[in-house]
Design a protein around this motif. Structure first.
Motif, PDB file in Angstrom:
ATOM      1  N   SER A  70      28.777  80.316  87.126  1.00  0.00           N
ATOM      2  CA  SER A  70      28.587  78.624  86.540  1.00  0.00           C
ATOM      3  C   SER A  70      28.689  78.541  85.229  1.00  0.00           C
ATOM      4  CB  SER A  70      26.974  78.038  86.723  1.00  0.00           C
ATOM      5  OG  SER A  70      26.254  78.462  85.795  1.00  0.00           O
ATOM      6  N   PRO A  71      29.347  77.312  84.478  1.00  0.00           N
ATOM      7  CA  PRO A  71      29.877  77.406  83.333  1.00  0.00           C
ATOM      8  C   PRO A  71      28.426  77.505  82.343  1.00  0.00           C
ATOM      9  CG  PRO A  71      30.554  75.453  84.429  1.00  0.00           C
ATOM     10  CD  PRO A  71      29.970  76.449  85.737  1.00  0.00           C
ATOM     11  N   ASP A  72      27.860  77.272  82.777  1.00  0.00           N
ATOM     12  CA  ASP A  72      26.642  77.260  81.826  1.00  0.00           C
ATOM     13  C   ASP A  72      25.311  78.298  81.441  1.00  0.00           C
ATOM     14  OD1 ASP A  72      26.143  73.896  81.629  1.00  0.00           O
ATOM     15  OD2 ASP A  72      25.490  74.164  83.430  1.00  0.00           O
ATOM     16  N   ASP A  73      25.542  79.227  82.844  1.00  0.00           N
ATOM     17  CA  ASP A  73      25.582  80.494  82.532  1.00  0.00           C
ATOM     18  C   ASP A  73      27.277  81.651  81.458  1.00  0.00           C
ATOM     19  OD1 ASP A  73      23.397  80.499  84.330  1.00  0.00           O
ATOM     20  OD2 ASP A  73      24.867  81.466  86.608  1.00  0.00           O
ATOM     21  N   ASP A  74      28.430  80.771  81.712  1.00  0.00           N
ATOM     22  CA  ASP A  74      29.499  81.118  80.551  1.00  0.00           C
ATOM     23  C   ASP A  74      28.966  80.671  79.050  1.00  0.00           C
ATOM     24  OD1 ASP A  74      30.290  82.299  83.231  1.00  0.00           O
ATOM     25  OD2 ASP A  74      31.750  80.654  83.443  1.00  0.00           O
ATOM     26  N   TRP A  75      28.595  79.734  79.589  1.00  0.00           N
ATOM     27  CA  TRP A  75      28.611  79.322  77.834  1.00  0.00           C
ATOM     28  C   TRP A  75      26.625  80.186  77.225  1.00  0.00           C
ATOM     29  CZ3 TRP A  75      31.262  75.513  75.208  1.00  0.00           C
ATOM     30  CH2 TRP A  75      30.564  75.616  74.050  1.00  0.00           C
ATOM     31  N   CYS A  76      25.888  80.351  78.406  1.00  0.00           N
ATOM     32  CA  CYS A  76      24.840  80.764  77.467  1.00  0.00           C
ATOM     33  C   CYS A  76      24.940  82.221  76.966  1.00  0.00           C
ATOM     34  CB  CYS A  76      23.079  81.177  78.509  1.00  0.00           C
ATOM     35  SG  CYS A  76      22.580  79.245  78.783  1.00  0.00           S
ATOM     36  N   GLN A  77      25.967  83.114  78.144  1.00  0.00           N
ATOM     37  CA  GLN A  77      26.240  84.668  77.748  1.00  0.00           C
ATOM     38  C   GLN A  77      27.383  84.440  76.362  1.00  0.00           C
ATOM     39  OE1 GLN A  77      27.826  86.513  81.161  1.00  0.00           O
ATOM     40  NE2 GLN A  77      29.811  87.399  79.572  1.00  0.00           N
ATOM     41  N   ALA A  78      27.753  83.494  76.031  1.00  0.00           N
ATOM     42  CA  ALA A  78      28.795  82.978  75.142  1.00  0.00           C
ATOM     43  C   ALA A  78      28.473  82.874  73.573  1.00  0.00           C
ATOM     44  CB  ALA A  78      30.165  82.303  75.657  1.00  0.00           C
ATOM     45  N   GLU A  79      27.052  81.876  73.795  1.00  0.00           N
ATOM     46  CA  GLU A  79      26.462  82.419  73.152  1.00  0.00           C
ATOM     47  C   GLU A  79      25.595  83.030  72.073  1.00  0.00           C
ATOM     48  OE1 GLU A  79      23.793  78.851  74.018  1.00  0.00           O
ATOM     49  OE2 GLU A  79      24.647  77.459  72.521  1.00  0.00           O
ATOM     50  N   THR A  80      25.630  84.182  73.207  1.00  0.00           N
ATOM     51  CA  THR A  80      24.647  85.500  72.971  1.00  0.00           C
ATOM     52  C   THR A  80      25.412  86.007  72.364  1.00  0.00           C
ATOM     53  OG1 THR A  80      22.698  84.809  74.648  1.00  0.00           O
ATOM     54  CG2 THR A  80      22.879  87.376  73.796  1.00  0.00           C
ATOM     55  N   GLU A  81      26.949  86.369  72.800  1.00  0.00           N
ATOM     56  CA  GLU A  81      27.798  87.503  72.142  1.00  0.00           C
ATOM     57  C   GLU A  81      28.004  87.476  70.561  1.00  0.00           C
ATOM     58  OE1 GLU A  81      31.058  87.386  74.995  1.00  0.00           O
ATOM     59  OE2 GLU A  81      29.901  88.491  76.560  1.00  0.00           O
ATOM     60  N   ILE A  82      28.486  85.532  70.532  1.00  0.00           N
ATOM     61  CA  ILE A  82      29.259  85.334  69.301  1.00  0.00           C
ATOM     62  C   ILE A  82      27.852  85.292  68.507  1.00  0.00           C
ATOM     63  CG2 ILE A  82      29.644  82.967  68.188  1.00  0.00           C
ATOM     64  CD1 ILE A  82      31.371  84.337  69.531  1.00  0.00           C
ATOM     65  N   ALA A  83      26.102  84.878  68.401  1.00  0.00           N
ATOM     66  CA  ALA A  83      25.356  85.403  68.133  1.00  0.00           C
ATOM     67  C   ALA A  83      25.614  87.017  67.368  1.00  0.00           C
ATOM     68  CB  ALA A  83      24.364  85.394  68.710  1.00  0.00           C
ATOM     69  N   GLN A  84      25.238  87.828  68.234  1.00  0.00           N
ATOM     70  CA  GLN A  84      25.762  89.487  67.920  1.00  0.00           C
ATOM     71  C   GLN A  84      26.605  89.961  67.064  1.00  0.00           C
ATOM     72  OE1 GLN A  84      25.967  91.059  71.626  1.00  0.00           O
ATOM     73  NE2 GLN A  84      23.797  91.053  71.992  1.00  0.00           N
ATOM     74  N   LEU A  85      27.654  89.082  67.444  1.00  0.00           N
ATOM     75  CA  LEU A  85      28.855  89.576  66.495  1.00  0.00           C
ATOM     76  C   LEU A  85      29.113  88.830  65.280  1.00  0.00           C
ATOM     77  CD1 LEU A  85      31.778  88.637  68.494  1.00  0.00           C
ATOM     78  CD2 LEU A  85      31.329  90.661  67.809  1.00  0.00           C
ATOM     79  N   LEU A  86      27.754  87.935  64.678  1.00  0.00           N
ATOM     80  CA  LEU A  86      28.034  87.110  63.562  1.00  0.00           C
ATOM     81  C   LEU A  86      26.665  88.096  63.349  1.00  0.00           C
ATOM     82  CD1 LEU A  86      28.603  83.528  63.972  1.00  0.00           C
ATOM     83  CD2 LEU A  86      29.847  85.074  62.313  1.00  0.00           C
ATOM     84  N   ALA A  87      25.860  88.349  63.929  1.00  0.00           N
ATOM     85  CA  ALA A  87      24.713  89.157  62.938  1.00  0.00           C
ATOM     86  C   ALA A  87      25.037  90.430  62.095  1.00  0.00           C
ATOM     87  CB  ALA A  87      24.291  89.396  64.367  1.00  0.00           C
ATOM     88  N   GLY A  88      25.937  90.620  62.812  1.00  0.00           N
ATOM     89  CA  GLY A  88      26.461  92.155  62.105  1.00  0.00           C
ATOM     90  C   GLY A  88      26.271  93.287  62.585  1.00  0.00           C
ATOM     91  N   PRO A  89      26.966  94.438  62.524  1.00  0.00           N
ATOM     92  CA  PRO A  89      26.773  95.920  63.119  1.00  0.00           C
ATOM     93  C   PRO A  89      25.096  96.495  62.847  1.00  0.00           C
ATOM     94  CG  PRO A  89      27.821  96.018  61.231  1.00  0.00           C
ATOM     95  CD  PRO A  89      27.374  94.812  61.683  1.00  0.00           C
ATOM     96  N   ARG A  90      24.976  96.989  64.388  1.00  0.00           N
ATOM     97  CA  ARG A  90      22.966  96.799  64.291  1.00  0.00           C
ATOM     98  C   ARG A  90      23.324  98.764  63.607  1.00  0.00           C
ATOM     99  NH1 ARG A  90      21.164  95.525  70.032  1.00  0.00           N
ATOM    100  NH2 ARG A  90      21.606  93.298  69.245  1.00  0.00           N
ATOM    101  N   HIS A  91      22.420  99.426  62.764  1.00  0.00           N
ATOM    102  CA  HIS A  91      22.544 100.573  62.327  1.00  0.00           C
ATOM    103  C   HIS A  91      20.739 101.468  62.378  1.00  0.00           C
ATOM    104  CE1 HIS A  91      25.030  99.574  59.534  1.00  0.00           C
ATOM    105  NE2 HIS A  91      25.030  98.398  59.470  1.00  0.00           N
TER     106      HIS A  91
END
Length: 91
Positions: A70-91
């Motif tokens: 569903s578009p809503d599921d895609d949006w939620c997954q995309a929000e999670t991915e973008i938040a992870q990218l903006l948070a930077g690499p994990r050490h």
């Protein structure tokens, strides 16, 4: 030290800017910081973040062939991915 010149796109010659030197972030700590790590990261504007999430959601749907999900599921997954990218690499 000799000064250097460089040509601009207009063909005029301008003096090259000197490079910034590494500076000490806290003299007591003895930690040095380069120019890139010493600068603060500006927050991402909401409209730009929304564009990134929308584009990521599109590619998520495209990967599954636009079938099921569903578009809503895609949006939620995309929000999670973008938040992870903006948070930077994990050490």
């Amino acid at each position: 030290m000799a000064s250097s010149n460089r040509a601009s796109r207009t063909g005029t010659v301008a003096a090259a800017r000197p490079r910034r030197k590494t500076r000490t972030a806290d003299p007591r700590a003895g930690v040095t910081a380069t120019d890139t790590s010493a600068t603060a990261v500006a927050p991402i504007p909401d409209d730009l973040r929304r564009e990134w999430v929308a584009e990521a959601a599109y590619y998520i749907a495209e990967r599954r062939g636009f079938r099921g999900g569903s578009p809503d599921d895609d949006w939620c997954q995309a929000e999670t991915e973008i938040a992870q990218l903006l948070a930077g690499p994990r050490h």
